[in-house]
Design a protein around this motif. Structure first.
Motif, PDB file in Angstrom:
ATOM      1  N   GLU A  12       0.774  -1.129   0.010  1.00 19.11           N
ATOM      2  CA  GLU A  12      -0.082  -0.051  -0.116  1.00 19.11           C
ATOM      3  C   GLU A  12       0.939   1.331  -0.065  1.00 19.11           C
ATOM      4  N   LEU A  13       2.033   1.114   0.004  1.00 17.24           N
ATOM      5  CA  LEU A  13       3.003   2.265  -0.014  1.00 17.24           C
ATOM      6  C   LEU A  13       3.507   2.540  -1.506  1.00 17.24           C
ATOM      7  N   THR A  14       3.957   3.876  -1.794  1.00 17.17           N
ATOM      8  CA  THR A  14       4.189   4.110  -3.037  1.00 17.17           C
ATOM      9  C   THR A  14       5.933   4.115  -2.992  1.00 17.17           C
ATOM     10  N   TRP A  15       6.447   3.172  -3.695  1.00 19.68           N
ATOM     11  CA  TRP A  15       7.787   2.883  -3.525  1.00 19.68           C
ATOM     12  C   TRP A  15       8.671   3.554  -4.628  1.00 19.68           C
ATOM     13  N   VAL A  16       9.723   4.060  -4.536  1.00 23.65           N
ATOM     14  CA  VAL A  16      10.337   4.835  -5.292  1.00 23.65           C
ATOM     15  C   VAL A  16      11.789   4.472  -5.349  1.00 23.65           C
ATOM     16  N   LYS A  17      12.486   4.136  -6.390  1.00 19.96           N
ATOM     17  CA  LYS A  17      14.006   3.713  -6.520  1.00 19.96           C
ATOM     18  C   LYS A  17      15.002   4.789  -6.085  1.00 19.96           C
ATOM     19  N   SER A  18      15.810   4.378  -5.358  1.00 20.70           N
ATOM     20  CA  SER A  18      16.748   5.620  -4.922  1.00 20.70           C
ATOM     21  C   SER A  18      17.590   6.012  -6.139  1.00 20.70           C
ATOM     22  N   SER A  19      17.852   7.315  -6.130  1.00 25.11           N
ATOM     23  CA  SER A  19      18.704   7.882  -7.074  1.00 25.11           C
ATOM     24  C   SER A  19      20.379   7.117  -6.946  1.00 25.11           C
ATOM     25  N   TYR A  20      20.525   6.817  -6.066  1.00 19.67           N
ATOM     26  CA  TYR A  20      21.821   6.314  -5.772  1.00 19.67           C
ATOM     27  C   TYR A  20      21.980   4.944  -6.127  1.00 19.67           C
ATOM     28  N   SER A  21      20.875   4.314  -6.647  1.00 16.60           N
ATOM     29  CA  SER A  21      21.026   2.757  -6.702  1.00 16.60           C
ATOM     30  C   SER A  21      21.733   2.868  -8.309  1.00 16.60           C
TER      31      SER A  21
END
Length: 72
Positions: A12-21
């Motif tokens: 139920e959360l909106t996940w965002v890939k880290s810009s450091y990945s």
């Protein structure tokens, strides 16, 4: 870091890939913001465990894991 359990299911959360990945499928971290916490998980194991860090301690958590913590 908070050890409190948060009652928001990860799906139920909106996940965002880290810009450091990395972009080559290596180390991939995703974050999701909630009212009182920032959640972190491994994008390669989205169904796996996630940790929640209280939003007020998030800056200190980041400094610690990136090695920029001055100990002050």
């Amino acid at each position: 870091m908070s050890t409190d359990r948060h009652n928001i299911p990860p799906d139920e959360l909106t996940w965002v890939k880290s810009s450091y990945s990395g972009t080559n499928g290596g180390d991939c971290v995703e974050v999701a913001m909630a009212a009182g916490a920032v959640h972190v998980r491994d994008s390669k194991r989205a169904e796996g465990p996630a940790i929640g860090v209280h939003r007020h301690t998030w800056p200190a958590f980041l400094a610690y894991i990136t090695g920029t913590d001055t100990g002050a």
